[in-house]
Design a protein around this motif. Structure first.
Motif, mmCIF file in Angstrom:
data_model
loop_
_atom_site.group_PDB
_atom_site.id
_atom_site.type_symbol
_atom_site.label_atom_id
_atom_site.label_comp_id
_atom_site.label_asym_id
_atom_site.label_seq_id
_atom_site.Cartn_x
_atom_site.Cartn_y
_atom_site.Cartn_z
ATOM 1 N N UNK A 88 0.825 -1.208 0.000
ATOM 2 C CA UNK A 88 0.000 0.000 0.000
ATOM 3 C C UNK A 88 0.861 1.261 0.000
ATOM 4 N N UNK A 89 0.528 2.202 -0.896
ATOM 5 C CA UNK A 89 1.269 3.454 -0.979
ATOM 6 C C UNK A 89 0.611 4.615 -0.261
ATOM 7 N N UNK A 90 -0.654 4.462 0.104
ATOM 8 C CA UNK A 90 -1.372 5.521 0.811
ATOM 9 C C UNK A 90 -2.700 4.977 1.302
ATOM 10 N N UNK A 91 -3.274 5.658 2.297
ATOM 11 C CA UNK A 91 -4.522 5.206 2.923
ATOM 12 C C UNK A 91 -5.559 6.328 2.870
ATOM 13 N N UNK A 131 2.450 2.975 10.613
ATOM 14 C CA UNK A 131 3.807 3.294 11.070
ATOM 15 C C UNK A 131 4.698 2.055 11.003
ATOM 16 N N UNK A 132 4.172 0.932 11.450
ATOM 17 C CA UNK A 132 4.953 -0.305 11.449
ATOM 18 C C UNK A 132 5.275 -0.766 10.030
ATOM 19 N N UNK A 133 4.346 -0.488 9.089
ATOM 20 C CA UNK A 133 4.536 -0.933 7.704
ATOM 21 C C UNK A 133 5.271 0.099 6.847
ATOM 22 N N UNK A 134 5.580 1.269 7.439
ATOM 23 C CA UNK A 134 6.318 2.288 6.701
ATOM 24 C C UNK A 134 5.471 3.061 5.702
ATOM 25 N N UNK A 135 4.161 3.129 5.947
ATOM 26 C CA UNK A 135 3.260 3.898 5.072
ATOM 27 C C UNK A 135 2.848 5.160 5.812
ATOM 28 N N UNK A 136 3.188 6.329 5.270
ATOM 29 C CA UNK A 136 2.974 7.589 5.989
ATOM 30 C C UNK A 136 2.143 8.598 5.187
ATOM 31 N N UNK A 137 1.223 8.107 4.385
ATOM 32 C CA UNK A 137 0.345 8.977 3.593
ATOM 33 C C UNK A 137 -1.104 8.645 3.936
ATOM 34 N N UNK A 138 -1.839 9.623 4.477
ATOM 35 C CA UNK A 138 -3.225 9.380 4.859
ATOM 36 C C UNK A 138 -4.133 10.534 4.461
ATOM 37 N N UNK A 139 -5.286 10.187 3.871
ATOM 38 C CA UNK A 139 -6.393 11.119 3.675
ATOM 39 C C UNK A 139 -7.445 10.740 4.706
ATOM 40 N N UNK A 140 -7.819 11.694 5.561
ATOM 41 C CA UNK A 140 -8.746 11.405 6.666
ATOM 42 C C UNK A 140 -10.102 12.058 6.452
ATOM 43 N N UNK A 164 -12.962 14.784 -4.469
ATOM 44 C CA UNK A 164 -12.162 15.567 -3.530
ATOM 45 C C UNK A 164 -11.124 14.722 -2.813
ATOM 46 N N UNK A 165 -11.460 13.453 -2.530
ATOM 47 C CA UNK A 165 -10.486 12.549 -1.902
ATOM 48 C C UNK A 165 -9.315 12.273 -2.833
ATOM 49 N N UNK A 166 -9.627 12.077 -4.102
ATOM 50 C CA UNK A 166 -8.564 11.831 -5.083
ATOM 51 C C UNK A 166 -7.667 13.056 -5.201
ATOM 52 N N UNK A 167 -8.283 14.238 -5.233
ATOM 53 C CA UNK A 167 -7.497 15.478 -5.314
ATOM 54 C C UNK A 167 -6.610 15.637 -4.083
ATOM 55 N N UNK A 168 -7.140 15.290 -2.903
ATOM 56 C CA UNK A 168 -6.338 15.360 -1.674
ATOM 57 C C UNK A 168 -5.176 14.397 -1.702
ATOM 58 N N UNK A 184 -1.002 15.266 -1.741
ATOM 59 C CA UNK A 184 -0.028 14.718 -0.791
ATOM 60 C C UNK A 184 1.127 14.038 -1.517
ATOM 61 N N UNK A 185 0.802 13.250 -2.527
ATOM 62 C CA UNK A 185 1.831 12.485 -3.229
ATOM 63 C C UNK A 185 2.721 13.373 -4.085
ATOM 64 N N UNK A 186 2.146 14.436 -4.648
ATOM 65 C CA UNK A 186 2.921 15.293 -5.546
ATOM 66 C C UNK A 186 3.676 16.395 -4.818
ATOM 67 N N UNK A 187 3.038 16.969 -3.769
ATOM 68 C CA UNK A 187 3.674 18.106 -3.091
ATOM 69 C C UNK A 187 4.228 17.761 -1.719
ATOM 70 N N UNK A 188 3.687 16.710 -1.124
ATOM 71 C CA UNK A 188 4.222 16.246 0.145
ATOM 72 C C UNK A 188 3.957 17.149 1.330
ATOM 73 N N UNK A 189 2.933 18.009 1.244
ATOM 74 C CA UNK A 189 2.615 18.914 2.355
ATOM 75 C C UNK A 189 1.240 18.573 2.916
#
Length: 336
Positions: free
Chosen positions: A74-77, A112-121, A241-245, A249-254
């Motif tokens: 998984x690359x993002x959640x 955190x344990x799996x090293x995945x640090x991208x989340x849309x909440x 909107x979720x896809x845009x979010x 995150x993936x493109x700008x990292x902020x």
């Protein structure tokens, strides 16, 4: 890229699944089906003409979630799983604190344990409580009027604390207003169990003849017709909107926090009239006293989402009603 979609078989989750797939991602659903239907999976496969990847389980099971994250690479959640009925949260607060806050903690530990640090909440406009003015912007003070809203506020604070402690995390907090409507195919939509908590499915059931009339709580608010005004957003706009979010995150990292709404309020009676026009059916209603905690009007200032994400809601109220009616009339018993 594989994206984990918690609560992906639910109302918002299923529409977000389609938006992610259309954008070229590979969504992997995680759902325990406590408030959703397995029949959704067949509908999603029919729309996308691709097999649906689904892992059945609970986000409270941290070790299991970590295993899914690793197995599926998984690359993002996108985190949508949780309980969402305001009234039930007042009656059963511990259920909401355990499932919503506990589920978020468990998911974050697994990530955190799996090293995945991208989340849309999936957050909510309930974090604004009773706003002093409208439209509501992201910098407005936050508060809560019920346990459900409190869980969203606590999770937002938890995510902010995590991001401060570990700046490598990329987190998008999306504050929804009032999702309504259904996919244009009529194959997926909102299928509440029991008496609907939300306005649109209740109106749809009255139009269908399943319920005698709609109760309109309060007709003496300081609004144009005396009924409450809310920002209704088409669920497909919300999904996009979720896809845009996620892309931001993936493109700008902020990390970011934005409202997802239309910027326009519609009263209860406006929605009733629009639904009557869309369905060609009368919608009987009766006025009832205001409910405790209800507010006169609530709608978003969505300009920050347009600025940061390039996203803007495009589907008007008549389309929200037409799509809701198509879903309800084609599926009078929902997914059952």
């Amino acid at each position: 890229m594989n994206i984990l979609l918690t609560g992906g078989a639910g109302y918002i989750g299923s529409h977000t699944y389609l938006a992610l797939a259309e954008a070229g991602y590979t969504p992997v659903i995680v759902d325990n089906f406590s408030n959703s239907h397995r029949g959704v999976l067949q509908r999603l496969q029919a729309i996308t003409e691709r097999p649906v990847l689904c892992e059945e389980g609970d986000v409270l099971d941290t070790a299991w979630v970590e295993g899914v994250l690793r197995k599926r690479r998984i690359g993002g959640v996108v985190h949508l799983a949780g309980d969402k009925a305001v009234g039930e949260s007042v009656a059963k607060p511990l259920k909401y604190y355990r499932n919503n806050i506990g589920g978020a903690v468990s998911l974050l530990e697994a990530m955190q344990a799996a090293g995945c640090e991208v989340m849309v909440f999936s957050s909510s406009a309930t974090v604004y409580g009773d706003p002093a003015s409208v439209p509501i912007a992201e910098h407005f003070p936050r508060s809560h009027t019920n346990p459900y809203g409190h869980t969203k506020l606590v999770i937002e604070d938890m995510l902010a604390a995590l991001n401060t402690a570990q700046p490598s995390w990329k987190i998008a907090v999306l504050r929804y207003f009032n999702p309504v409507g259904a996919h244009a195919s009529g194959l997926i939509g909102e299928d509440p169990s029991g008496i609907p908590n939300n306005l649109m499915p209740f109106i749809a059931q009255v139009a269908l003849g399943k319920r005698a009339h709609l109760q309109v709580f309060g007709n003496d608010y300081a609004t144009p017709d005396g009924t409450g005004v809310r920002d209704f957003i088409h669920v497909s706009d919300l999904a996009e909107g979720h896809v845009a979010g996620l892309k931001a995150l993936l493109e700008r990292g902020e990390s970011l926090t934005v409202n997802l709404g239309t910027g326009r309020g519609h009263s209860v009676l406006e929605v009733v009239k629009a639904f009557e026009a869309a369905s060609g059916r009368p919608v009987a209603y009766q006025f009832a006293p205001r409910r405790p905690g209800d507010i006169a009007q609530c709608y978003a200032d969505p300009s920050l989402a347009e600025q940061l994400l390039g996203w803007r809601a495009s589907r008007p109220l008549d389309q929200m009603c037409a799509d809701s009616w198509r879903w309800q009339s084609k599926n009078p018993d929902g997914y059952r």
